[in-house]
Design a protein around this motif. Structure first.
Motif, mmCIF file in Angstrom:
data_model
loop_
_atom_site.group_PDB
_atom_site.id
_atom_site.type_symbol
_atom_site.label_atom_id
_atom_site.label_comp_id
_atom_site.label_asym_id
_atom_site.label_seq_id
_atom_site.Cartn_x
_atom_site.Cartn_y
_atom_site.Cartn_z
ATOM 1 N N SER A 144 0.854 -1.183 0.000
ATOM 2 C CA SER A 144 0.000 0.000 0.000
ATOM 3 C C SER A 144 0.892 1.234 0.000
ATOM 4 N N LEU A 145 0.691 2.112 -0.959
ATOM 5 C CA LEU A 145 1.446 3.362 -1.017
ATOM 6 C C LEU A 145 0.557 4.470 -0.470
ATOM 7 N N SER A 146 0.687 4.704 0.827
ATOM 8 C CA SER A 146 -0.071 5.757 1.520
ATOM 9 C C SER A 146 -1.576 5.567 1.386
ATOM 10 N N ASP A 147 -2.035 4.329 1.235
ATOM 11 C CA ASP A 147 -3.445 4.004 1.035
ATOM 12 C C ASP A 147 -4.026 4.628 -0.230
ATOM 13 N N ARG A 148 -3.191 5.194 -1.061
ATOM 14 C CA ARG A 148 -3.658 5.799 -2.313
ATOM 15 C C ARG A 148 -3.464 4.865 -3.499
ATOM 16 N N LEU A 149 -2.371 4.131 -3.492
ATOM 17 C CA LEU A 149 -2.071 3.201 -4.564
ATOM 18 C C LEU A 149 -1.760 1.831 -3.983
ATOM 19 N N VAL A 150 -1.967 0.822 -4.789
ATOM 20 C CA VAL A 150 -1.491 -0.528 -4.499
ATOM 21 C C VAL A 150 -0.400 -0.837 -5.511
#
Length: 700
Positions: free
Chosen positions: A425-431
């Protein structure tokens, strides 16, 4: 350059085709213009080659390679897809002559201009190599001189730095006289090969003659491997700059940074592209493009007359070689915005904390799961990943899938990925996930919309991420950092550890440190900016990876020992000394979990609590009374600590109150696959992976 002929396309995607820039054995390059009037060079495969699978792979790679280099030194890829079965790539239109055309028209460049050219091309190679690529075909025809400086084009045979060579001995992959000796011999090709090509390019720019000549191709290639470059027509002041680039031994060639420094271009070197005959040539081509793509008054163009088309072509710009790239299609998926225009994170809706006093459940009885989906995961799925309002797992049909945390329904899937490479998870913005071709791919967490891709990642296993980069293990076992703002490879380093052993490495990134827990039982820490090893703890676990947890700068390490170190310096803060194994046995500490001022950890299956600051045992009603799997996770969610106890056939989840005034306990005896389970928690719910079943449980 020619007007359109019968059989030429009128439109390719959003681009109206205006003229032919060039043609080769593989395809054609057209002048295209989108609906907003912007010009592009559109490279398209010949119709009779469109279904050749090998050419398809090479065409895909060309688009990916060029897109991976995001600096201003190369022609940017604007779009790529297939249209009516014909794949094409659109790059920005570069107005200016190629270096080959410039030298043919105006003669050799003077010394200041050659120095400026050397510095600019060295910078381009630095950008290309930083993306993990080797261009492999740098030559005068692949360098466009624009008003802002030289730009490199055509990545048709570019390859990842650590990829195998495309050719065998005797095959000629590039223009004779510009490929390095190792390239001619079919050996492994690395960044030094591009430096050799740069040296040959500079000989041509400074003298107007090639560095190696012969009566036929074989003779030229023989000179490259065995002969000496012809520098007699190169000004003496430039020979110390160019000569080392042409060394036969790749290790003897300078680095691009050294070339740029030694070139010592004149102050305000950028002016050389904006003055003199060369600048006039660039301006004339820009004017020709303007006449070709606009009407008087600057209004949008209508169909162009043959006469006006020919007039515009007379001053048009060469942009992209048409014959060398191979072909197939690369369908760029995504939203209308750019790959780095990332929407904000979508938080997970809270499930709510159950309260027996409010009648949410009956004391002594277990509440029902929030939802459960049998067969939701593949058998090889890694642990579930909670990313905002979705939970990501390996999909039963291949790739990965994201399900809603609210009801378990499939939100999106990515079949072109491999779950064995894990996901982040990239800052809950991207997977972020690993593509089946080793690329690093990203998707909007909530919707699955594809975003940026790093084709040159050569990823095998994702480790961790921070605000700056994604850290991964390459296919050959090295650690690589890929920037989140540009998808470029920041650095690649080899480490003294087998990161792809059976248990495989894990990582976390914080405070400028990448912490790796290694299958050999050590903890290895790298500087996130450079990849340099900062500190290492050896012999932390016996035949297994240590486990770590971080609270600010305090890194807790468990395994054969339980200790805490400063994550930045590696200096030990404390070590639990009061727990020693029975004679002849190995003491094993389980996964640590940090909550508030406490560390929760199991010691040979017995659950304990410690003071996080001092490492001393802490009073807790359940200390030493509850067993749990030392290899499994501990999760804090709601007001409880969740752990799993398993035997050979089944297992259960113990939920223990963290509130000293409330000794509530739950035991879910629902784990049916003790060899394949995991739990994660967020937003007042705990998600359980039990074999191929995915279940969400409520919390109190």
């Amino acid at each position: 350059m020619k007007p359109l002929e019968s059989g030429d396309p009128i439109r390719l995607g959003p681009y109206r085709v205006l003229a032919v820039l060039g043609a080769g054995g593989m395809g054609k390059v057209y002048v295209g213009q989108d609906g907003e009037g912007r010009a592009a060079a559109v490279k398209v495969l010949h119709p009779h080659l469109s279904h050749d699978a090998n050419l398809a792979q090479r065409f895909v790679r060309e688009a990916q390679m060029a897109r991976a280099v995001t600096g201003g030194s190369v022609a940017r890829v604007l779009d790529a897809r297939t249209e009516g079965g014909r794949p094409w790539i659109a790059t920005e239109f570069l107005t200016g002559p190629t270096l080959a055309d410039a030298v043919a028209s105006h003669g050799p460049l003077d010394e200041p201009t050659v120095r400026a050219l050397a510095a600019a091309l060295a910078g381009a190679l630095r950008d290309i190599h930083a993306a993990g690529l080797v261009h492999r075909d740098l030559k005068p025809a692949n360098i466009v001189l624009t008003a802002t400086g030289p730009r490199v084009i055509d990545f048709g045979i570019a390859r990842p730095e650590h990829g195998l060579t495309l050719t065998t001995t005797g095959q000629v992959p590039v223009t004779p006289g510009y490929g390095a000796p190792e390239q001619v011999l079919g050996q492994r090709v690395g960044p030094p090969a591009d430096v050799f090509s740069l040296g040959a390019v500079l000989v041509y720019a400074a003298s107007g003659r090639p560095a190696y000549e012969g009566a036929h191709v074989a003779a030229v290639q023989y000179e490259v491997v065995h002969g000496e470059p012809r520098l007699e027509h190169v000004p003496p002041a430039l020979r110390p700059l160019i000569g080392p680039c042409l060394a036969k031994d790749p290790t003897a060639r300078p680095l691009p940074e050294q070339i740029a420094a030694y070139a010592a271009p004149p102050r305000n070197a950028g002016r050389v592209w904006r003055q003199g005959p060369l600048a006039g040539d660039i301006t004339a081509r820009a004017d020709g493009l303007h006449r070709l793509t606009t009407l008087p008054g600057g209004v949008a163009p209508r169909p162009v007359s043959r006469r006006r088309l020919l007039t515009g072509l007379a001053a048009g710009g060469a942009v992209l070689a048409a014959g060398g790239g191979g072909a197939a299609w690369w369908v760029l998926r995504g939203e209308p915005d750019g790959p780095f225009d990332i929407p904000p994170a979508v938080p997970a809706p809270k499930a709510g904390i159950l309260d027996a006093a409010k009648g949410d459940y009956v004391l002594g009885e277990l509440p029902d799961p929030l939802w459960s989906v049998p067969g939701a995961l593949s058998k090889e799925s890694p642990a579930p990943l909670l990313a905002g309002d979705v939970v990501v797992t390996g999909a039963p049909g291949g790739g990965i899938a994201a399900r809603s945390v609210v009801d378990g329904a499939v939100r999106w899937s990515a079949p072109g990925t491999t779950p064995r490479g894990r996901y982040l998870s990239l800052s809950d913005r991207l997977v972020a996930a690993v593509g089946r071709d080793g690329s690093l791919v990203t998707f909007v967490a909530s919707t699955g919309a594809p975003k940026w891709t790093a084709p040159a990642a050569e990823a095998s296993l994702l480790l961790a991420s921070d605000d700056e980069a994604v850290y991964l293990v390459t296919e050959d076992g090295k650690v690589r950092a890929v920037g989140r703002s540009d998808a470029r490879v920041r650095w690649t380093v080899g480490v003294d550890a087998d990161l792809l052993a059976e248990s495989r490495a894990r990582g976390l990134a914080a405070h400028g440190r990448l912490v790796l827990t290694v299958p050999d039982g050590s903890v290895l820490t790298l500087d996130t900016k450079t990849g340099r090893t900062v500190w290492r703890l050896r012999d932390q676990a016996e035949g297994a990876r240590p486990k770590v947890a971080l609270s600010d700068r305090l890194l807790c390490v468990s395994g054969k020992y339980l200790s805490a170190v400063d994550v930045v310096t590696g200096k030990q803060v404390w070590r639990a000394e009061n727990f020693k194994p029975p004679e002849g046995q190995v003491f094993f500490w389980g996964s640590p979990t940090l909550h508030g001022e406490h560390l929760y950890v199991s010691a040979r299956e017995v659950l304990l609590r410690f003071d996080l600051r001092t490492g001393r045992p802490s009073d807790w009603p359940y200390a030493g009374l509850v067993q749990c799997d030392p290899h499994g996770p501990l999760v804090v969610q709601g007001n409880g600590l969740w752990s799993v106890a398993v035997n050979r056939t089944e297992g259960g989840i113990n939920v223990l109150s963290l509130d000293p005034e409330n000794e509530t306990t739950w035991v879910f005896r629902i784990v049916r696959n003790p060899e394949a389970y995991w739990i994660e928690g967020d937003a007042d719910r705990v998600v359980l992976m039990d074999g191929t079943t995915l279940t969400a449980l409520p919390v109190f």
